[in-house]
Scaffold this motif. Structure first.
Motif, PDB file in Angstrom:
ATOM      1  N   ASN A  99       0.816  -1.260   0.136  1.00  0.00           N
ATOM      2  CA  ASN A  99       0.065   0.161  -0.099  1.00  0.00           C
ATOM      3  C   ASN A  99       1.107   1.257  -0.104  1.00  0.00           C
ATOM      4  N   PHE A 100       1.782   1.335  -0.748  1.00  0.00           N
ATOM      5  CA  PHE A 100       2.588   2.567  -0.739  1.00  0.00           C
ATOM      6  C   PHE A 100       2.530   3.231  -2.087  1.00  0.00           C
ATOM      7  N   ARG A 101       1.482   3.021  -2.996  1.00  0.00           N
ATOM      8  CA  ARG A 101       0.548   3.951  -3.904  1.00  0.00           C
ATOM      9  C   ARG A 101      -0.536   4.037  -3.516  1.00  0.00           C
ATOM     10  N   ASP A 102      -0.986   5.107  -3.906  1.00  0.00           N
ATOM     11  CA  ASP A 102      -2.627   5.361  -3.936  1.00  0.00           C
ATOM     12  C   ASP A 102      -3.178   4.289  -5.145  1.00  0.00           C
ATOM     13  N   PRO A 103      -4.284   3.465  -4.496  1.00  0.00           N
ATOM     14  CA  PRO A 103      -4.947   2.511  -5.241  1.00  0.00           C
ATOM     15  C   PRO A 103      -5.454   2.971  -6.654  1.00  0.00           C
ATOM     16  N   LYS A 104      -5.609   4.292  -6.543  1.00  0.00           N
ATOM     17  CA  LYS A 104      -6.514   4.770  -7.974  1.00  0.00           C
ATOM     18  C   LYS A 104      -5.417   5.479  -8.765  1.00  0.00           C
ATOM     19  N   THR A 105      -4.682   6.228  -8.483  1.00  0.00           N
ATOM     20  CA  THR A 105      -3.774   7.046  -9.153  1.00  0.00           C
ATOM     21  C   THR A 105      -2.484   6.331  -9.322  1.00  0.00           C
ATOM     22  N   LYS A 106      -2.102   5.465  -8.444  1.00  0.00           N
ATOM     23  CA  LYS A 106      -0.598   4.902  -8.739  1.00  0.00           C
ATOM     24  C   LYS A 106       0.528   5.706  -8.267  1.00  0.00           C
ATOM     25  N   VAL A 107       0.071   6.967  -7.620  1.00  0.00           N
ATOM     26  CA  VAL A 107       1.038   7.854  -7.163  1.00  0.00           C
ATOM     27  C   VAL A 107       1.693   7.478  -5.764  1.00  0.00           C
ATOM     28  N   PRO A 108       2.798   7.207  -5.601  1.00  0.00           N
ATOM     29  CA  PRO A 108       3.549   6.899  -4.569  1.00  0.00           C
ATOM     30  C   PRO A 108       3.248   7.932  -3.460  1.00  0.00           C
ATOM     31  N   TYR A 109       2.893   7.404  -2.094  1.00  0.00           N
ATOM     32  CA  TYR A 109       2.637   8.368  -1.237  1.00  0.00           C
ATOM     33  C   TYR A 109       4.043   8.901  -0.581  1.00  0.00           C
ATOM     34  N   ILE A 110       3.877   9.984   0.035  1.00  0.00           N
ATOM     35  CA  ILE A 110       5.056  10.562   0.843  1.00  0.00           C
ATOM     36  C   ILE A 110       4.734  10.441   2.139  1.00  0.00           C
ATOM     37  N   TYR A 111       5.549   9.280   2.953  1.00  0.00           N
ATOM     38  CA  TYR A 111       5.265   9.191   4.365  1.00  0.00           C
ATOM     39  C   TYR A 111       5.821  10.186   5.229  1.00  0.00           C
ATOM     40  N   THR A 112       5.451  10.355   6.265  1.00  0.00           N
ATOM     41  CA  THR A 112       6.080  11.203   7.274  1.00  0.00           C
ATOM     42  C   THR A 112       6.230  10.628   8.680  1.00  0.00           C
ATOM     43  N   THR A 113       7.430  11.122   9.291  1.00  0.00           N
ATOM     44  CA  THR A 113       7.411  10.842  10.738  1.00  0.00           C
ATOM     45  C   THR A 113       7.021  11.877  11.662  1.00  0.00           C
ATOM     46  N   ASP A 114       6.645  11.439  12.658  1.00  0.00           N
ATOM     47  CA  ASP A 114       5.792  12.200  13.633  1.00  0.00           C
ATOM     48  C   ASP A 114       6.590  13.482  14.075  1.00  0.00           C
ATOM     49  N   PHE A 115       8.053  13.386  14.256  1.00  0.00           N
ATOM     50  CA  PHE A 115       8.828  14.402  14.751  1.00  0.00           C
ATOM     51  C   PHE A 115       9.970  14.384  14.191  1.00  0.00           C
ATOM     52  N   MET A 116      10.579  15.433  13.868  1.00  0.00           N
ATOM     53  CA  MET A 116      11.694  15.679  13.559  1.00  0.00           C
ATOM     54  C   MET A 116      12.532  16.631  14.592  1.00  0.00           C
ATOM     55  N   LEU A 117      13.400  16.250  15.505  1.00  0.00           N
ATOM     56  CA  LEU A 117      13.880  17.132  16.425  1.00  0.00           C
ATOM     57  C   LEU A 117      15.394  17.677  16.169  1.00  0.00           C
ATOM     58  N   THR A 118      15.561  18.681  16.125  1.00  0.00           N
ATOM     59  CA  THR A 118      16.950  19.397  16.377  1.00  0.00           C
ATOM     60  C   THR A 118      17.283  19.458  17.784  1.00  0.00           C
ATOM     61  N   MET A 119      18.481  18.792  18.088  1.00  0.00           N
ATOM     62  CA  MET A 119      18.555  18.818  19.523  1.00  0.00           C
ATOM     63  C   MET A 119      20.316  19.348  19.814  1.00  0.00           C
ATOM     64  N   ASN A 120      20.491  19.754  20.935  1.00  0.00           N
ATOM     65  CA  ASN A 120      21.852  20.065  21.244  1.00  0.00           C
ATOM     66  C   ASN A 120      22.455  18.881  22.112  1.00  0.00           C
TER      67      ASN A 120
END
Length: 269
Positions: A99-120
């Motif tokens: 299920n990494f593509r839209d079943p109708k358009t066949k365009v790949p999804y762009i997945y996300t990560t909940d948080f990208m943190l910049t830390m010291n």
């Protein structure tokens, strides 16, 4: 993902600078309007970024409060996109994901990560990725596959990735930060302007230091002595905690339940 995922959808989001920028300029790839949420979706202004953050569950919001209060976290970017679609697709195919593509358009999804943190970390600024999921969500194979994809994707990018569950997030800590969060931006009240509030805050610090009582009793007394709206001094107490001028154990003490002044660890004058 929403229905009808198309190249036009991707272009529109990129044109709106979604997933790009840092700090105040960052815009999450997914907002609360883009996707249905498990639990309550919410938007909160950020101390560190000065912008509105978007959350799709209570657990994400609690994680945000935790990151918001930690001094070593410099920037918080939620719903951070995995733009390297070719790499994500390769990993997805290796894992047998269908299920990494839209079943109708066949365009790949762009997945996300909940948080990208910049830390010291040890004097160096480092980006780390965090996925926030409940243990109940982990019962779903599709969720586990997504998390494995995230882990492998960020490993390939040289970025540390960790899974954060409700067992990692202290609910007491999150509730404490939630309680003081909006007081971080001190605003004038019906009776006092900002300068007057700051002067009253100095008096409140002295009273908290010199009286063995509860926070509510002291703040109520201060309101009555100054003939100001009840709750004003409690608002100042929240402000002082948010600004870390009144230091308490945020993990153990339920600050929102009017603790004793004996539980205050330090007051910064």
């Amino acid at each position: 993902m929403s229905k009808g995922w198309t190249l036009s959808t991707i272009d529109r989001r990129l044109n709106n600078q979604r997933g790009l920028g840092v700090g105040k300029q960052y815009k999450p790839w997914l907002t609360v309007r883009d996707q249905s949420s498990s639990g309550r979706s919410a938007r909160e202004p950020g101390w560190k970024t000065g912008r509105v953050h978007h959350f799709h569950s209570d657990l994400e919001r609690y994680a945000f409060y935790m990151y918001e209060f930690w001094d070593q976290v410099l920037d918080i970017r939620e719903q951070f996109p995995m733009f390297d679609v070719e790499l994500a697709m390769t990993i997805a195919k290796e894992q047998g994901m269908q299920n990494f593509r839209d079943p109708k358009t066949k365009v790949p999804y762009i997945y996300t990560t909940d948080f990208m943190l910049t830390m010291n970390l040890h004097g160096q600024e480092v980006n780390v990725a965090r996925a926030v999921k409940s243990h109940q969500q982990l019962n779903k194979r599709s969720v586990r596959n997504r998390l494995l994809l995230e882990q492998r994707y960020w490993a390939a990018k040289g970025i540390e990735w960790q899974l954060v569950t409700e067992q990692v997030i202290s609910k007491v800590f999150a509730k404490n930060v939630e309680w003081v969060h909006n007081a971080y931006w001190l605003e004038p009240t019906r009776d006092l302007n900002i300068s007057e509030l700051l002067e009253l805050a100095k008096v409140l610090k002295l009273m908290l230091r010199d009286n063995d009582s509860t926070v509510t009793k002291i703040t109520t007394r201060l309101d009555k002595e100054n003939d100001i709206e009840l709750g004003t001094s409690l608002y100042l107490f929240k402000y002082l905690v948010a600004k870390k001028e009144v230091i308490m154990d945020m993990f153990e003490t339920q600050i929102f339940k009017s603790p004793s002044t004996q539980l205050i660890k330090k007051i910064i004058f």
